[in-house]
Write a protein that holds these residues in place. Structure first.
Motif, PDB file in Angstrom:
ATOM      1  N   THR A 257      87.264  32.295  -5.696  1.00  0.00           N
ATOM      2  CA  THR A 257      86.477  31.861  -6.845  1.00  0.00           C
ATOM      3  C   THR A 257      86.856  30.448  -7.248  1.00  0.00           C
ATOM      4  O   THR A 257      87.914  29.940  -6.911  1.00  0.00           O
ATOM      5  CB  THR A 257      86.732  32.785  -8.044  1.00  0.00           C
ATOM      6  N   THR A 258      85.978  29.812  -8.003  1.00  0.00           N
ATOM      7  CA  THR A 258      86.255  28.477  -8.517  1.00  0.00           C
ATOM      8  C   THR A 258      87.516  28.484  -9.370  1.00  0.00           C
ATOM      9  O   THR A 258      88.332  27.578  -9.301  1.00  0.00           O
ATOM     10  CB  THR A 258      85.066  27.977  -9.361  1.00  0.00           C
ATOM     11  N   ARG A 259      87.687  29.555 -10.155  1.00  0.00           N
ATOM     12  CA  ARG A 259      88.867  29.646 -10.997  1.00  0.00           C
ATOM     13  C   ARG A 259      90.136  29.597 -10.151  1.00  0.00           C
ATOM     14  O   ARG A 259      91.092  28.890 -10.469  1.00  0.00           O
ATOM     15  CB  ARG A 259      88.847  30.962 -11.778  1.00  0.00           C
ATOM     16  N   GLN A 260      90.157  30.335  -9.031  1.00  0.00           N
ATOM     17  CA  GLN A 260      91.340  30.354  -8.177  1.00  0.00           C
ATOM     18  C   GLN A 260      91.572  28.998  -7.521  1.00  0.00           C
ATOM     19  O   GLN A 260      92.703  28.555  -7.383  1.00  0.00           O
ATOM     20  CB  GLN A 260      91.201  31.444  -7.122  1.00  0.00           C
ATOM     21  N   ARG A 261      90.506  28.337  -7.125  1.00  0.00           N
ATOM     22  CA  ARG A 261      90.661  27.018  -6.514  1.00  0.00           C
ATOM     23  C   ARG A 261      91.231  26.029  -7.531  1.00  0.00           C
ATOM     24  O   ARG A 261      92.069  25.196  -7.201  1.00  0.00           O
ATOM     25  CB  ARG A 261      89.320  26.512  -5.987  1.00  0.00           C
ATOM     26  N   ASP A 262      90.796  26.128  -8.777  1.00  0.00           N
ATOM     27  CA  ASP A 262      91.332  25.252  -9.817  1.00  0.00           C
ATOM     28  C   ASP A 262      92.818  25.503 -10.027  1.00  0.00           C
ATOM     29  O   ASP A 262      93.615  24.575 -10.162  1.00  0.00           O
ATOM     30  CB  ASP A 262      90.579  25.467 -11.130  1.00  0.00           C
ATOM     31  N   ILE A 263      93.219  26.778 -10.049  1.00  0.00           N
ATOM     32  CA  ILE A 263      94.633  27.116 -10.200  1.00  0.00           C
ATOM     33  C   ILE A 263      95.433  26.505  -9.061  1.00  0.00           C
ATOM     34  O   ILE A 263      96.487  25.919  -9.256  1.00  0.00           O
ATOM     35  CB  ILE A 263      94.816  28.647 -10.216  1.00  0.00           C
ATOM     36  N   SER A 264      94.894  26.629  -7.850  1.00  0.00           N
ATOM     37  CA  SER A 264      95.589  26.116  -6.672  1.00  0.00           C
ATOM     38  C   SER A 264      95.813  24.617  -6.767  1.00  0.00           C
ATOM     39  O   SER A 264      96.860  24.104  -6.383  1.00  0.00           O
ATOM     40  CB  SER A 264      94.775  26.444  -5.412  1.00  0.00           C
ATOM     41  N   SER A 265      94.841  23.907  -7.305  1.00  0.00           N
ATOM     42  CA  SER A 265      94.918  22.446  -7.309  1.00  0.00           C
ATOM     43  C   SER A 265      95.830  21.884  -8.386  1.00  0.00           C
ATOM     44  O   SER A 265      96.305  20.756  -8.272  1.00  0.00           O
ATOM     45  CB  SER A 265      93.509  21.851  -7.469  1.00  0.00           C
ATOM     46  N   ILE A 266      96.097  22.662  -9.452  1.00  0.00           N
ATOM     47  CA  ILE A 266      96.877  22.105 -10.558  1.00  0.00           C
ATOM     48  C   ILE A 266      98.256  22.738 -10.700  1.00  0.00           C
ATOM     49  O   ILE A 266      98.973  22.446 -11.640  1.00  0.00           O
ATOM     50  CB  ILE A 266      96.112  22.255 -11.893  1.00  0.00           C
ATOM     51  N   LYS A 267      98.650  23.606  -9.755  1.00  0.00           N
ATOM     52  CA  LYS A 267      99.909  24.302  -9.882  1.00  0.00           C
ATOM     53  C   LYS A 267     101.082  23.332  -9.899  1.00  0.00           C
ATOM     54  O   LYS A 267     101.297  22.580  -8.968  1.00  0.00           O
ATOM     55  CB  LYS A 267     100.076  25.285  -8.715  1.00  0.00           C
ATOM     56  N   THR A 268     101.849  23.330 -11.005  1.00  0.00           N
ATOM     57  CA  THR A 268     103.006  22.433 -11.112  1.00  0.00           C
ATOM     58  C   THR A 268     104.264  23.161 -11.576  1.00  0.00           C
ATOM     59  O   THR A 268     105.301  22.544 -11.766  1.00  0.00           O
ATOM     60  CB  THR A 268     102.718  21.292 -12.112  1.00  0.00           C
ATOM     61  N   VAL A 269     104.191  24.474 -11.788  1.00  0.00           N
ATOM     62  CA  VAL A 269     105.341  25.234 -12.265  1.00  0.00           C
ATOM     63  C   VAL A 269     106.457  25.203 -11.231  1.00  0.00           C
ATOM     64  O   VAL A 269     106.226  25.339 -10.033  1.00  0.00           O
ATOM     65  CB  VAL A 269     104.935  26.698 -12.558  1.00  0.00           C
ATOM     66  N   LYS A 270     107.679  25.050 -11.691  1.00  0.00           N
ATOM     67  CA  LYS A 270     108.838  25.047 -10.809  1.00  0.00           C
ATOM     68  C   LYS A 270     109.008  26.427 -10.179  1.00  0.00           C
ATOM     69  O   LYS A 270     108.933  27.446 -10.853  1.00  0.00           O
ATOM     70  CB  LYS A 270     110.087  24.678 -11.595  1.00  0.00           C
ATOM     71  N   ILE A 271     109.223  26.451  -8.870  1.00  0.00           N
ATOM     72  CA  ILE A 271     109.423  27.705  -8.157  1.00  0.00           C
ATOM     73  C   ILE A 271     110.923  27.978  -8.051  1.00  0.00           C
ATOM     74  O   ILE A 271     111.690  27.147  -7.546  1.00  0.00           O
ATOM     75  CB  ILE A 271     108.795  27.655  -6.752  1.00  0.00           C
TER      76      ILE A 271
ATOM     77  N   LYS B 232     110.149  35.485 -13.822  1.00  0.00           N
ATOM     78  CA  LYS B 232     108.947  35.209 -14.631  1.00  0.00           C
ATOM     79  C   LYS B 232     107.898  34.450 -13.812  1.00  0.00           C
ATOM     80  O   LYS B 232     107.648  34.785 -12.672  1.00  0.00           O
ATOM     81  CB  LYS B 232     109.340  34.439 -15.902  1.00  0.00           C
ATOM     82  N   GLY B 233     107.318  33.407 -14.421  1.00  0.00           N
ATOM     83  CA  GLY B 233     106.241  32.681 -13.747  1.00  0.00           C
ATOM     84  C   GLY B 233     106.720  31.735 -12.668  1.00  0.00           C
ATOM     85  O   GLY B 233     105.891  31.129 -11.973  1.00  0.00           O
ATOM     86  N   ASN B 234     108.024  31.589 -12.515  1.00  0.00           N
ATOM     87  CA  ASN B 234     108.559  30.670 -11.502  1.00  0.00           C
ATOM     88  C   ASN B 234     108.737  31.372 -10.163  1.00  0.00           C
ATOM     89  O   ASN B 234     109.742  31.192  -9.471  1.00  0.00           O
ATOM     90  CB  ASN B 234     109.896  30.096 -11.970  1.00  0.00           C
ATOM     91  N   THR B 235     107.746  32.179  -9.813  1.00  0.00           N
ATOM     92  CA  THR B 235     107.815  33.018  -8.622  1.00  0.00           C
ATOM     93  C   THR B 235     106.654  32.713  -7.685  1.00  0.00           C
ATOM     94  O   THR B 235     105.505  32.615  -8.118  1.00  0.00           O
ATOM     95  CB  THR B 235     107.768  34.512  -9.007  1.00  0.00           C
ATOM     96  N   LEU B 236     106.953  32.578  -6.406  1.00  0.00           N
ATOM     97  CA  LEU B 236     105.932  32.405  -5.376  1.00  0.00           C
ATOM     98  C   LEU B 236     106.024  33.613  -4.452  1.00  0.00           C
ATOM     99  O   LEU B 236     107.104  33.919  -3.940  1.00  0.00           O
ATOM    100  CB  LEU B 236     106.182  31.111  -4.600  1.00  0.00           C
ATOM    101  N   CYS B 237     104.917  34.300  -4.261  1.00  0.00           N
ATOM    102  CA  CYS B 237     104.938  35.455  -3.355  1.00  0.00           C
ATOM    103  C   CYS B 237     103.841  35.331  -2.310  1.00  0.00           C
ATOM    104  O   CYS B 237     102.826  34.664  -2.521  1.00  0.00           O
ATOM    105  CB  CYS B 237     104.791  36.762  -4.128  1.00  0.00           C
ATOM    106  N   SER B 238     104.079  35.970  -1.167  1.00  0.00           N
ATOM    107  CA  SER B 238     103.104  35.929  -0.082  1.00  0.00           C
ATOM    108  C   SER B 238     103.029  37.292   0.592  1.00  0.00           C
ATOM    109  O   SER B 238     104.056  37.928   0.838  1.00  0.00           O
ATOM    110  CB  SER B 238     103.489  34.855   0.944  1.00  0.00           C
ATOM    111  N   ILE B 239     101.806  37.730   0.867  1.00  0.00           N
ATOM    112  CA  ILE B 239     101.549  39.016   1.514  1.00  0.00           C
ATOM    113  C   ILE B 239     101.017  38.763   2.924  1.00  0.00           C
ATOM    114  O   ILE B 239     100.099  37.968   3.125  1.00  0.00           O
ATOM    115  CB  ILE B 239     100.499  39.825   0.729  1.00  0.00           C
TER     116      ILE B 239
END
Length: 358
Positions: free
Chosen positions: A160-174, A287-294
């Motif tokens: 979705t457009t919403r997901q693409r926007d999230i992808s482009s602006i992600k700046t949270v520290k992992i 918390k939100g500083n998590t990156l996960c992959s399936i």
């Protein structure tokens, strides 16, 4: 209905009979022949061209690993390894997964063993997946050899457009990277983890569906070939940066107060360790500083964990359909609507490194 044609290979006449009976009890599959050693297996695979071969790991003359390598030269015959729980058997089984085996199961321990029915269900399910993934297996191999092809069109196009926007602006520290996989996962995880630099700067926690006794060999092989330290996780150990923790078979792996907790609570989705258990507990800590992959695998394990991590503001990547040997777990994750990016497996390591260092 065309039945799935299976060649059963084992040096034990008793085990050949047991495995054959399991397969022949299913309406959609049949044993076309049996073989008592690796040499016999190679010859019969060439002449019968079965869909699937069940192959004993430890045999005299030509062992299972040697037979596997020869059988995989014939055509896209899928091979499921049958391994007893020994140190050498587990090491050879892990090597077989990197040499082209579709998957493996732990051999039943006897005619009155309590695990016979469980082994039967697991074996027959994997035979079906192996048969149906033959074309996908060929496609994945071709994609990885097409070095000139930089991009592939995948179901990422339906994000979705919403997901693409999230992808482009992600700046949270992992602060942590979480990986979950099942069938087809060992080779994918190997390719990804061995690409990580020694100074990645975060811990990597991994659930690969595997029985108890095999994850140690899996961790040792990764450690031997990786820049990062790779270990089979131990209860109570402090989680360190630049270390990969493999959940031991038979235990859920949780994160509590920055430490590993190994848990014997009941299986979920029929598995222990479960990806959901790791993702949810790690999300609670990082918390939100998590990156996960399936990654590739049967079932839906990880979908609930993905939803939880996304609700905290974490980042979610799933393997695409084209490069997944079994598009079960990635599909379930995608259908939650919480996936930020869908990528072919060979692009995920680079993306993770980029996000961690951003």
């Amino acid at each position: 209905m065309d039945k799935i044609r299976v060649l059963v290979v084992d040096d034990s006449a008793f085990m050949r009979k047991m495995i054959s009976d399991m397969i022949n009890s299913q309406v959609d599959m049949q044993v076309v022949d049996t073989a008592k050693n690796g040499e016999d297996a190679i010859n019969k695979a060439k002449s019968l061209m079965p869909d699937v071969v069940t192959l004993d790991v430890e045999m005299p003359k030509v062992n299972g690993l040697e037979a596997l390598k020869e059988i995989k030269k014939i055509q896209s015959i899928q091979v499921i390894m049958l391994s007893s729980l020994t140190f050498e058997g587990s090491k050879t089984t892990i090597e077989a997964l990197y040499s082209g085996a579709f998957d493996f199961i732990q051999k039943p321990s006897g005619s009155i063993s309590l695990d016979i029915e469980k082994v039967k269900n697991e074996l027959c399910e994997k035979v079906r997946y192996a048969k149906h993934s033959k074309k996908r297996f060929e496609k994945v191999s071709n994609l990885k050899t097409e070095s000139k092809r930089e991009d592939i069109v995948s179901n990422a196009d339906v994000l979705t457009t919403r997901q693409r926007d999230i992808s482009s602006i992600k700046t949270v520290k992992i602060d942590s990277v979480l990986l979950g996989a099942s069938t087809g996962g060992p080779r994918v995880l190997y390719d990804i983890i061995t690409k990580f630099p020694k100074d990645l700067g975060v811990p990597v926690l991994v659930v690969q569906h595997m029985p108890q006794g095999f994850t140690k060999a899996f961790a040792e092989r990764l450690d031997k070939n990786s820049s990062l330290k790779v270990v089979e996780a131990k209860d109570g150990e402090q989680i360190q940066k630049n270390t990969v923790y493999i959940a031991p078979g038979g235990y859920h792996m949780l994160v509590r107060d920055g430490k590993i907790v190994l848990d014997l609570s009941p299986s979920i989705h029929g598995v222990r360790p479960a990806v959901d258990k790791l993702f949810i507990s790690a999300g609670e800590y990082y918390k939100g500083n998590t990156l996960c992959s399936i990654f590739t695998g049967m079932g839906k394990d990880g979908a609930q964990g993905v939803k939880f991590i996304k609700s905290l503001g974490g980042y979610v990547i799933s393997q695409d359909e084209e490069t997944s040997i079994v598009y079960g777990m990635p599909k379930a994750a995608f259908e939650t609507g919480c996936v930020d990016e869908i990528l072919p497996d060979y692009k995920i390591a680079e993306k993770i490194i980029d996000l961690v260092r951003r």
